[in-house]
Motif scaffolding. Structure first.
Motif, short mmCIF file in Angstrom:
data_model
loop_
_atom_site.label_atom_id
_atom_site.label_comp_id
_atom_site.label_asym_id
_atom_site.label_seq_id
_atom_site.Cartn_x
_atom_site.Cartn_y
_atom_site.Cartn_z
N MET A 63 4.49 5.94 6.65
CA MET A 63 3.28 6.61 6.12
C MET A 63 2.49 7.33 7.67
O MET A 63 2.64 6.74 8.75
N LEU A 64 1.92 8.46 7.29
CA LEU A 64 1.44 9.28 8.33
C LEU A 64 -0.11 9.88 8.14
O LEU A 64 -0.39 9.74 6.77
N PRO A 65 -0.85 10.06 9.04
CA PRO A 65 -2.22 10.67 8.60
C PRO A 65 -2.36 11.63 7.80
O PRO A 65 -1.29 12.56 7.71
N PRO A 66 -3.07 11.65 6.96
CA PRO A 66 -3.37 12.89 5.97
C PRO A 66 -3.39 14.35 6.53
O PRO A 66 -4.11 14.19 7.79
N VAL A 75 -12.53 4.48 21.54
CA VAL A 75 -12.22 6.18 20.88
C VAL A 75 -11.04 6.22 20.27
O VAL A 75 -9.90 5.42 20.51
N GLY A 76 -10.84 7.07 19.47
CA GLY A 76 -9.62 7.58 19.07
C GLY A 76 -9.50 8.96 18.51
O GLY A 76 -10.56 9.56 18.27
N ARG A 77 -8.21 9.40 18.05
CA ARG A 77 -8.10 10.69 17.26
C ARG A 77 -8.23 10.62 15.81
O ARG A 77 -8.13 11.49 15.08
N SER A 78 -8.73 9.52 15.32
CA SER A 78 -9.35 9.33 14.11
C SER A 78 -10.24 8.18 14.16
O SER A 78 -10.37 7.33 15.00
N VAL A 79 -11.15 8.20 13.07
CA VAL A 79 -12.10 7.02 12.76
C VAL A 79 -11.32 5.79 12.73
O VAL A 79 -11.55 4.82 13.38
N ALA A 80 -9.96 5.75 11.97
CA ALA A 80 -9.39 4.54 11.79
C ALA A 80 -8.80 3.98 13.12
O ALA A 80 -8.96 2.66 13.30
N GLU A 81 -8.34 4.90 13.85
CA GLU A 81 -7.85 4.59 15.20
C GLU A 81 -8.85 3.77 16.13
O GLU A 81 -8.61 2.92 16.73
N ALA A 82 -10.15 4.60 16.33
CA ALA A 82 -11.19 4.15 17.07
C ALA A 82 -11.75 2.56 16.48
O ALA A 82 -11.87 1.67 17.31
N ALA A 83 -11.50 2.64 15.40
CA ALA A 83 -12.10 1.42 14.52
C ALA A 83 -11.12 0.04 14.82
O ALA A 83 -11.43 -1.00 15.21
N TRP A 84 -9.90 0.49 14.74
CA TRP A 84 -8.80 -0.60 14.93
C TRP A 84 -8.68 -1.18 16.45
O TRP A 84 -8.73 -2.17 16.98
N TRP A 85 -8.97 -0.04 17.35
CA TRP A 85 -9.03 -0.56 18.75
C TRP A 85 -10.21 -1.34 19.15
O TRP A 85 -9.85 -2.31 19.77
N PHE A 86 -11.16 -1.12 18.35
CA PHE A 86 -12.40 -1.96 18.62
C PHE A 86 -12.15 -3.40 18.06
O PHE A 86 -12.31 -4.26 18.73
N LEU A 88 -1.04 7.12 16.65
CA LEU A 88 -0.44 6.71 15.33
C LEU A 88 -0.38 5.27 15.13
O LEU A 88 -0.83 4.88 13.83
N ALA A 89 -0.10 4.41 16.03
CA ALA A 89 -0.16 3.00 15.83
C ALA A 89 -1.33 2.35 15.51
O ALA A 89 -1.54 1.63 14.72
N GLY A 90 -2.59 3.01 16.28
CA GLY A 90 -3.89 2.59 15.83
C GLY A 90 -4.48 2.92 14.76
O GLY A 90 -4.87 2.01 13.88
N TRP A 91 -4.08 4.28 14.12
CA TRP A 91 -4.25 4.58 13.06
C TRP A 91 -3.72 3.60 11.64
O TRP A 91 -4.25 3.14 10.93
N PHE A 92 -2.44 3.36 12.11
CA PHE A 92 -1.59 2.61 10.92
C PHE A 92 -1.78 1.20 10.93
O PHE A 92 -2.06 0.66 9.80
N GLN A 93 -2.42 0.89 11.96
CA GLN A 93 -2.64 -0.75 12.19
C GLN A 93 -3.93 -0.99 11.34
O GLN A 93 -4.26 -2.26 11.02
N ARG A 115 -4.61 0.16 8.44
CA ARG A 115 -4.28 0.59 7.06
C ARG A 115 -4.38 -0.96 6.21
O ARG A 115 -5.07 -0.45 5.04
N PRO A 116 -4.00 -1.87 6.64
CA PRO A 116 -4.17 -3.00 5.82
C PRO A 116 -5.55 -3.25 5.25
O PRO A 116 -6.04 -3.76 4.14
N LEU A 117 -6.43 -3.33 6.21
CA LEU A 117 -7.61 -3.48 6.25
C LEU A 117 -8.69 -2.32 5.54
O LEU A 117 -9.52 -2.67 4.71
N TRP A 118 -8.15 -1.04 5.54
CA TRP A 118 -8.73 -0.03 4.77
C TRP A 118 -8.39 -0.44 3.27
O TRP A 118 -9.45 -0.02 2.54
N GLU A 119 -7.25 -0.75 3.18
CA GLU A 119 -6.84 -0.95 1.64
C GLU A 119 -7.79 -2.20 0.93
O GLU A 119 -8.29 -2.08 -0.13
N GLN A 120 -7.97 -3.21 1.86
CA GLN A 120 -8.56 -4.31 1.27
C GLN A 120 -10.13 -3.86 1.28
O GLN A 120 -10.40 -4.34 0.13
#
Length: 247
Positions: free
Chosen positions: A1-4, A176-187, A225-230, A232-237
């Motif tokens: 799975m990769l960022p869209p 911070v992150g190169r996507s919203v998902a990445e920045a949120a996951w790092w936090f 990429l790892a930050g964005w991917f990690q 994903r489970p919370l995004w789906e939930q």
């Protein structure tokens, strides 16, 4: 799975706003809210000097895509029907200016991030998850109260430097992150890493992971990429449980 990837600016804008609304819902679910404090921002793909942010005074747990506010480089509301937190603009405008590579930035007054920030020290490599931040986070030690001017935002941007996160002394965390998902996951994972270190320090004298191993683990779990991917489970939930966030 990769960022869209996107065929138009409009598609990319909508996706960023959806991720932003979902990130706020996650922060609300995880208890990162503290009154009106906290903000997550995302650059507008059509106007990179402008960013989308949460409305001032609205609960993270209620934010929808339609509630998000677009602010320009001077702090003027370009789109949206709500006011904007002055501190959000002062911090995030300067962070985005200092880090043109960062699409998103996240800051909240989470309990363990606040507690750890009072120690005014970097995170130690005590756990696998904490290694994502090993030699990859800054420390801002000049707390001067509520951020009401862009000069302090500029200093925060300097303390962030090229890293994925910065600990704001006596204040909390910013990522911070190169996507919203990445920045949120790092936090999210930095908050938990602060909690883990506080628990370990309270229980005894923690053993550190050696530098070579910590750097190796950072390469494995600390990339954009790892930050964005990690996330994903919370995004789906959260999107399945609270589909109204897309409204």
């Amino acid at each position: 799975m990769l960022p869209p990837e996107f065929d138009s600016v409009e598609q990319e804008r909508l996706h960023r706003k959806q991720e932003l609304a979902a990130a706020f819902r996650l922060f609300g679910r995880l208890g990162f809210c503290e009154g009106v404090a906290g903000h997550i921002t995302a650059r507008d793909p059509g106007n990179p000097e402008w960013f989308w942010v949460n409305p001032f005074g609205m609960s993270f747990s209620r934010i929808k895509v339609s509630d998000l506010v677009l602010v320009d480089h001077a702090g003027n509301v370009v789109e949206g029907r709500h006011p904007v937190n002055r501190a959000a603009f002062c911090i995030h405008s300067e962070v985005h200016k200092a880090r043109p590579d960062a699409i998103a930035a996240a800051h909240a007054h989470s309990v363990h991030g606040k507690a750890y920030s009072a120690l005014r020290r970097h995170l130690d490599p005590l756990t696998q998850d904490a290694c994502a931040f090993f030699e990859d986070h800054g420390l801002y030690e000049d707390f001067r109260g509520v951020v009401n001017d862009t000069e302090e935002g500029r200093r925060i941007g300097e303390a962030l430097g090229p890293y994925k996160a910065v600990i704001l002394a006596n204040h909390g965390l910013l990522t911070v992150g190169r996507s919203v998902a990445e920045a949120a996951w790092w936090f999210i994972t930095m908050e938990r890493s602060c909690q883990a270190q506080l628990l370990a320090m309270a229980a005894g004298t923690p053993f550190h992971i050696d530098r070579e191993t910590a750097l190796q683990v950072r390469e494995q779990i600390g990339s954009p990429l790892a930050g964005w991917f990690q996330l994903r489970p919370l995004w789906e939930q959260i999107t399945e449980d609270q589909p109204d966030l897309f409204d």
